[in-house]
Design an enzyme around this catalytic site. Sequence first.
Site, PDB file in Angstrom:
ATOM      1  N   ASP A 132       0.843  -1.197   0.000  1.00 37.77           N
ATOM      2  CA  ASP A 132       0.000   0.000   0.000  1.00 37.77           C
ATOM      3  C   ASP A 132       0.880   1.250   0.000  1.00 37.77           C
ATOM      4  O   ASP A 132       1.992   1.231  -0.537  1.00 37.77           O
ATOM      5  CB  ASP A 132      -0.925  -0.044   1.226  1.00 37.77           C
ATOM      6  CG  ASP A 132      -2.300   0.552   0.938  1.00 37.77           C
ATOM      7  OD1 ASP A 132      -2.383   1.787   0.791  1.00 37.77           O
ATOM      8  OD2 ASP A 132      -3.268  -0.211   0.858  1.00 37.77           O
ATOM      9  N   ASP A 141      -2.263   3.550  17.933  1.00 36.59           N
ATOM     10  CA  ASP A 141      -3.064   2.332  17.785  1.00 36.59           C
ATOM     11  C   ASP A 141      -2.288   1.200  17.127  1.00 36.59           C
ATOM     12  O   ASP A 141      -2.729   0.046  17.150  1.00 36.59           O
ATOM     13  CB  ASP A 141      -4.316   2.613  16.951  1.00 36.59           C
ATOM     14  CG  ASP A 141      -5.287   3.541  17.653  1.00 36.59           C
ATOM     15  OD1 ASP A 141      -4.942   4.041  18.739  1.00 36.59           O
ATOM     16  OD2 ASP A 141      -6.384   3.767  17.115  1.00 36.59           O
ATOM     17  N   HIS A 165      -3.903   6.080   3.237  1.00 34.99           N
ATOM     18  CA  HIS A 165      -4.652   4.873   2.892  1.00 34.99           C
ATOM     19  C   HIS A 165      -4.085   3.627   3.572  1.00 34.99           C
ATOM     20  O   HIS A 165      -4.818   2.818   4.155  1.00 34.99           O
ATOM     21  CB  HIS A 165      -4.651   4.702   1.368  1.00 34.99           C
ATOM     22  CG  HIS A 165      -5.508   3.576   0.867  1.00 34.99           C
ATOM     23  ND1 HIS A 165      -5.025   2.293   0.719  1.00 34.99           N
ATOM     24  CD2 HIS A 165      -6.801   3.542   0.467  1.00 34.99           C
ATOM     25  CE1 HIS A 165      -5.986   1.510   0.240  1.00 34.99           C
ATOM     26  NE2 HIS A 165      -7.079   2.238   0.091  1.00 34.99           N
ATOM     27  N   ASN A 256     -14.348  -0.025  -7.243  1.00 37.49           N
ATOM     28  CA  ASN A 256     -15.456   0.832  -6.820  1.00 37.49           C
ATOM     29  C   ASN A 256     -16.222   1.430  -7.998  1.00 37.49           C
ATOM     30  O   ASN A 256     -16.617   2.589  -7.969  1.00 37.49           O
ATOM     31  CB  ASN A 256     -14.919   1.978  -5.947  1.00 37.49           C
ATOM     32  CG  ASN A 256     -14.149   1.489  -4.744  1.00 37.49           C
ATOM     33  OD1 ASN A 256     -14.364   0.386  -4.268  1.00 37.49           O
ATOM     34  ND2 ASN A 256     -13.243   2.316  -4.256  1.00 37.49           N
ATOM     35  N   ALA A 267      -7.797  -8.688  -8.366  1.00 37.91           N
ATOM     36  CA  ALA A 267      -8.883  -9.444  -7.749  1.00 37.91           C
ATOM     37  C   ALA A 267      -9.515 -10.426  -8.730  1.00 37.91           C
ATOM     38  O   ALA A 267     -10.066 -11.450  -8.318  1.00 37.91           O
ATOM     39  CB  ALA A 267      -9.939  -8.481  -7.215  1.00 37.91           C
ATOM     40  N   TYR A 269      -8.033 -12.364 -10.788  1.00 38.96           N
ATOM     41  CA  TYR A 269      -7.275 -13.607 -10.896  1.00 38.96           C
ATOM     42  C   TYR A 269      -7.851 -14.636  -9.917  1.00 38.96           C
ATOM     43  O   TYR A 269      -8.094 -14.315  -8.748  1.00 38.96           O
ATOM     44  CB  TYR A 269      -5.799 -13.382 -10.579  1.00 38.96           C
ATOM     45  CG  TYR A 269      -5.098 -12.420 -11.505  1.00 38.96           C
ATOM     46  CD1 TYR A 269      -5.342 -12.426 -12.880  1.00 38.96           C
ATOM     47  CD2 TYR A 269      -4.175 -11.504 -11.013  1.00 38.96           C
ATOM     48  CE1 TYR A 269      -4.687 -11.541 -13.724  1.00 38.96           C
ATOM     49  CE2 TYR A 269      -3.517 -10.617 -11.855  1.00 38.96           C
ATOM     50  CZ  TYR A 269      -3.780 -10.638 -13.212  1.00 38.96           C
ATOM     51  OH  TYR A 269      -3.136  -9.769 -14.049  1.00 38.96           O
ATOM     52  N   THR A 272      -6.572 -15.204  -6.187  1.00 32.86           N
ATOM     53  CA  THR A 272      -6.806 -14.253  -5.099  1.00 32.86           C
ATOM     54  C   THR A 272      -8.173 -14.484  -4.474  1.00 32.86           C
ATOM     55  O   THR A 272      -9.018 -15.198  -5.027  1.00 32.86           O
ATOM     56  CB  THR A 272      -6.747 -12.799  -5.597  1.00 32.86           C
ATOM     57  OG1 THR A 272      -7.880 -12.543  -6.438  1.00 32.86           O
ATOM     58  CG2 THR A 272      -5.465 -12.525  -6.353  1.00 32.86           C
ATOM     59  N   SER A 319     -11.424  -1.284  -0.722  1.00 33.71           N
ATOM     60  CA  SER A 319     -10.184  -1.338   0.067  1.00 33.71           C
ATOM     61  C   SER A 319     -10.482  -1.643   1.522  1.00 33.71           C
ATOM     62  O   SER A 319      -9.826  -2.479   2.155  1.00 33.71           O
ATOM     63  CB  SER A 319      -9.451   0.004   0.001  1.00 33.71           C
ATOM     64  OG  SER A 319      -8.704   0.146  -1.167  1.00 33.71           O
TER      65      SER A 319
END
Length: 379
Positions: A132, A141, A165, A256, A267, A269, A272, A319
Amino acid sequence: MDYLTFLQLLHDEIARGGGSQKKQIIRFVHTRDFRRCLTLFKKMKSSLAMLSAVQPSRIIHAMICPAISESKLSMFKNDIFIEKDARVMKVHATAHKNVQWDHGIPWGVQHIHAPQTWSTSTGHRIRIGVIDTGVDYRHPDLHHSLMRGINLLNRNMLPYDDNGHGTHIAGTIAAANQLKGIIGVAPRALIHPVKAFDHNGSAYVSDIILGIDWCVRNRMHVINMSFGMKTSSKALLNAVVNAYNAGVVIVASSGNDSKRKSVDYPARYPQTIAVGATNRLHRVAKFSNRGQYIDIYAPGDKIISSWLRGNYNEMSGTSMATSHVSGAIALLLAQKPGLSPSEIKALLRRSATTIRGLRSSKPAPGEVDALRLLREAER
């Protein structure tokens, strides 16, 4: 293969500074050729700049380097595959907004019943590579969740997040600040940030491949890939397949675009786990892609998680859904280590809850439920 001629072409191209803004991915048909070329290149009297201009990817037996014209490489057409390196990857999230957060468990983590699993599994020591924008190492956190990673954009620096992100994704997966912050799905999982995306949230295909390579070599259990592109890449597919065959679970966001019959790569493939997004009403979020390529849905609408400089932000996107699924898989693997990627995908689908209003001629994928997932694994 004439190794010396090939390496001389590469050496000369780097020395001239040609193609400095354009790169290509050269995959070798035979593993022995890749290994021999890499060894010889390192032995050549090259400057440090020349050496750093070539990045090897062992997972796909490739050299990522400045672009050389295909006509010059035509003599090696039976020995190599050439692919242009494209800057097309984008993170899968909508605009964000700052929020005030006291402490507690975000709605998405509650929604998938993660807290009900913590008496038996917290994702203890499951390693998750988050490819990312990096992560905010100073966020309170994430102090107990962060491990070493890599910055593929600048290898001399930590994979520090300059976008937000990646920090948001890491928080949903494994934040652990019960007193003052948020708690993620798997609060004792370990996040290894792999910075492949710049401050605008975009990346080159080659850096994604190098990120997958790093995750496999460093023995990640899960790779979170909350991004996508519209076109396929043979080199990226090769990396995904090889990681899958090595036993690494790859979780990828579907996109999206509100599409009903298509999802983004990687995604799409089959190796995954493709994730779509839902809202609080157990319905598919309006922005989410959906259809036959989706394996599982998860909360992705108005998700609050950690942000830069110790703050919190609300974001929506597949995401965000993907990070919930990665966390749920960490809970599962801590309880049932050794499960293969195909076994995990099957368990996710069998244990999923029904989504409202989702019509399909085939059995439709459901929404992830961490508690049901762990119970299904015990059967």
